[in-house]
Design a protein around this motif. Structure first.
Motif, mmCIF file in Angstrom:
data_model
loop_
_atom_site.group_PDB
_atom_site.id
_atom_site.type_symbol
_atom_site.label_atom_id
_atom_site.label_comp_id
_atom_site.label_asym_id
_atom_site.label_seq_id
_atom_site.Cartn_x
_atom_site.Cartn_y
_atom_site.Cartn_z
ATOM 1 N N ASP A 167 155.233 53.075 19.431
ATOM 2 C CA ASP A 167 156.051 53.871 20.349
ATOM 3 C C ASP A 167 155.919 55.360 20.077
ATOM 4 O OD1 ASP A 167 156.978 51.649 21.701
ATOM 5 O OD2 ASP A 167 158.717 51.394 20.378
ATOM 6 N N GLU A 168 155.524 55.709 18.847
ATOM 7 C CA GLU A 168 155.381 57.126 18.519
ATOM 8 C C GLU A 168 154.333 57.806 19.401
ATOM 9 O OE1 GLU A 168 157.355 55.078 15.280
ATOM 10 O OE2 GLU A 168 155.478 54.706 16.381
ATOM 11 N N LEU A 169 153.302 57.056 19.796
ATOM 12 C CA LEU A 169 152.294 57.630 20.682
ATOM 13 C C LEU A 169 152.892 57.964 22.039
ATOM 14 C CD1 LEU A 169 149.135 55.418 19.959
ATOM 15 C CD2 LEU A 169 149.484 57.802 19.344
ATOM 16 N N ARG A 170 153.716 57.069 22.552
ATOM 17 C CA ARG A 170 154.356 57.323 23.842
ATOM 18 C C ARG A 170 155.314 58.514 23.746
ATOM 19 N NH1 ARG A 170 154.808 51.526 23.355
ATOM 20 N NH2 ARG A 170 153.405 50.452 24.799
ATOM 21 N N GLU A 171 156.057 58.575 22.649
ATOM 22 C CA GLU A 171 156.997 59.680 22.481
ATOM 23 C C GLU A 171 156.275 61.006 22.359
ATOM 24 O OE1 GLU A 171 159.229 58.573 19.076
ATOM 25 O OE2 GLU A 171 160.250 56.882 20.064
ATOM 26 N N ALA A 172 155.175 61.032 21.599
ATOM 27 C CA ALA A 172 154.413 62.268 21.445
ATOM 28 C C ALA A 172 153.810 62.700 22.781
ATOM 29 C CB ALA A 172 153.308 62.076 20.407
ATOM 30 N N ALA A 173 153.309 61.727 23.559
ATOM 31 C CA ALA A 173 152.737 62.066 24.862
ATOM 32 C C ALA A 173 153.807 62.584 25.811
ATOM 33 C CB ALA A 173 152.056 60.844 25.456
ATOM 34 N N SER A 174 155.000 62.002 25.757
ATOM 35 C CA SER A 174 156.095 62.463 26.610
ATOM 36 C C SER A 174 156.507 63.884 26.256
ATOM 37 C CB SER A 174 157.290 61.515 26.486
ATOM 38 O OG SER A 174 156.950 60.206 26.896
ATOM 39 N N CYS A 178 153.382 64.376 29.423
ATOM 40 C CA CYS A 178 152.736 63.278 30.149
ATOM 41 C C CYS A 178 153.768 62.465 30.919
ATOM 42 C CB CYS A 178 151.988 62.367 29.173
ATOM 43 S SG CYS A 178 150.464 63.064 28.531
ATOM 44 N N ASN A 179 153.464 62.190 32.172
ATOM 45 C CA ASN A 179 154.306 61.246 32.902
ATOM 46 C C ASN A 179 153.801 59.826 32.635
ATOM 47 O OD1 ASN A 179 152.013 60.905 34.508
ATOM 48 N ND2 ASN A 179 152.728 62.388 36.032
ATOM 49 N N ASN A 180 154.439 58.849 33.244
ATOM 50 C CA ASN A 180 154.090 57.457 32.948
ATOM 51 C C ASN A 180 152.661 57.112 33.372
ATOM 52 O OD1 ASN A 180 156.526 56.633 31.744
ATOM 53 N ND2 ASN A 180 157.495 56.430 33.757
ATOM 54 N N ILE A 181 152.219 57.623 34.515
ATOM 55 C CA ILE A 181 150.864 57.321 34.990
ATOM 56 C C ILE A 181 149.826 57.929 34.052
ATOM 57 C CG2 ILE A 181 149.229 57.597 36.875
ATOM 58 C CD1 ILE A 181 151.503 55.691 37.488
ATOM 59 N N THR A 182 150.029 59.188 33.674
ATOM 60 C CA THR A 182 149.095 59.849 32.758
ATOM 61 C C THR A 182 149.076 59.155 31.406
ATOM 62 O OG1 THR A 182 149.526 61.958 33.860
ATOM 63 C CG2 THR A 182 148.464 62.049 31.702
ATOM 64 N N LEU A 183 150.254 58.750 30.942
ATOM 65 C CA LEU A 183 150.348 58.037 29.672
ATOM 66 C C LEU A 183 149.549 56.737 29.713
ATOM 67 C CD1 LEU A 183 151.639 57.560 26.868
ATOM 68 C CD2 LEU A 183 153.599 56.559 28.063
ATOM 69 N N LEU A 184 149.683 56.012 30.811
ATOM 70 C CA LEU A 184 148.965 54.739 30.937
ATOM 71 C C LEU A 184 147.460 54.954 31.013
ATOM 72 C CD1 LEU A 184 148.892 51.666 31.433
ATOM 73 C CD2 LEU A 184 149.233 52.148 33.870
ATOM 74 N N VAL A 185 147.018 55.895 31.846
ATOM 75 C CA VAL A 185 145.595 56.068 32.113
ATOM 76 C C VAL A 185 144.869 56.725 30.951
ATOM 77 C CG1 VAL A 185 143.917 57.220 33.624
ATOM 78 C CG2 VAL A 185 145.948 56.120 34.611
ATOM 79 N N ARG A 186 145.482 57.716 30.337
ATOM 80 C CA ARG A 186 144.767 58.533 29.351
ATOM 81 C C ARG A 186 144.999 58.116 27.907
ATOM 82 N NH1 ARG A 186 144.770 64.840 30.702
ATOM 83 N NH2 ARG A 186 143.105 64.597 29.138
#
Length: 294
Positions: A167-174, A178-186
């Motif tokens: 989850d730390e990757l998602r938190e750092a991207a946020s 990063c929005n949800n689409i960018t987070l998923l794709v990149r």
């Protein structure tokens, strides 16, 4: 490293490798036998003289298969169904599995329950056919690729893989905007290539070997997949043998059918056997990580 093992560990290692070698031989031998039989004189195959290597090498069975123009049409259609259908499978699986893997997705337990419900209960063949007919998908590519667009089992595997990503990757991207689409794709998808490769293999093999949906939903022969043409070829040869007059003619037809069966198996299986080694390195990793948690 083997020299550093104790005697008991060495004996156990030798035992495990022996078992694996035996299992590998048991799995490889049918493939080798079918390949050898397809290149052998059918008479030798019927007499049981083919064990490992071809007897009286010939390619007449393959010439019979590829001289049929329908086989090339079937190859073209099967490649289209496999590529297009697999792309749809992967897309839908990702779009379902990723939200269900997020801890902040409200109501995911209820949605997961509805999805799992479909694993145990379905409408059956006749209601499904009527649905496909009412949707106007009969005799179209959509009748082949859409009814099985989502596999619940594969959704669960991919969801579990997504949950293994920290989850730390998602938190750092946020925090980086990063929005949800960018987070998923990149971020998520590049890290998920092993499980995507496994899903592509699962779905690709399923589409390549499928013929029953085409048998039910397609009537235009120009849209038939390879497996349906091969099935018709064998049936026609069987009917030709049944209507043949004379013992010699009947025996000749039966021998031709015997060789044709093995050639058909090789022709239908070879593309997937060629592709598998390129995806094998992702296979074990993807399935193991995707099955660690429920």
């Amino acid at each position: 490293m083997f020299k550093k093992l104790s005697l008991r560990d060495k004996m156990f290692t030798i035992f495990i490798y022996s078992i694996l070698i035996v299992v590998a031989c048991l799995m490889l031998y049918p493939l080798i036998y079918v390949l050898s039989a397809s290149f052998s004189n059918p008479e030798r195959t019927v007499l049981g003289e083919v064990w490992l290597l071809p007897k009286e090498f010939n390619i007449e069975s393959y010439l019979t298969v590829f001289q049929n123009e329908d086989v090339l049409i079937g190859y073209r259609n099967t490649i289209i169904y496999t590529v297009f259908g697999t792309a749809i499978n992967i897309l839908f699986t990702i779009l379902i599995a990723y939200p269900l893997s997020r801890r902040d997705f409200y109501g995911k337990e209820v949605i997961t329950g509805f999805i799992i419900f479909t694993m145990f209960f379905g409408g059956g063949m006749i209601p499904t056919y009527l649905l496909i007919k009412d949707l106007g998908m009969l005799d179209t590519i959509w009748a082949i690729v859409l009814p099985g667009a989502v596999s619940v089992y594969n959704v669960i595997i991919m969801r579990t893989f997504f949950q293994s990503i920290p989850d730390e990757l998602r938190e750092a991207a946020s925090m980086d905007g990063c929005n949800n689409i960018t987070l998923l794709v990149r971020i998520i998808l590049p890290l998920s290539m092993p499980i995507i490769a496994v899903m592509a293999l699962f779905h690709g093999v399923g589409h390549w070997n499928s013929y029953f949906d085409a048998l039910i939903y397609l009537s235009d022969e120009d849209k038939f997949p390879l497996q349906l043409f091969l099935r018709q070829m064998l049936i026609q040869e069987d009917m030709s043998a049944m209507t043949s007059s004379g013992t010699d003619v009947l025996a000749e037809h039966l021998l031709q059918i015997e060789g044709l069966k093995y050639a058909v198996v090789v022709v239908a299986s070879l593309p997937m056997l060629i592709i598998y080694p390129f995806l094998q390195k992702f296979f074990v990793k993807g399935v193991m990580i995707g099955s660690l948690k429920g």
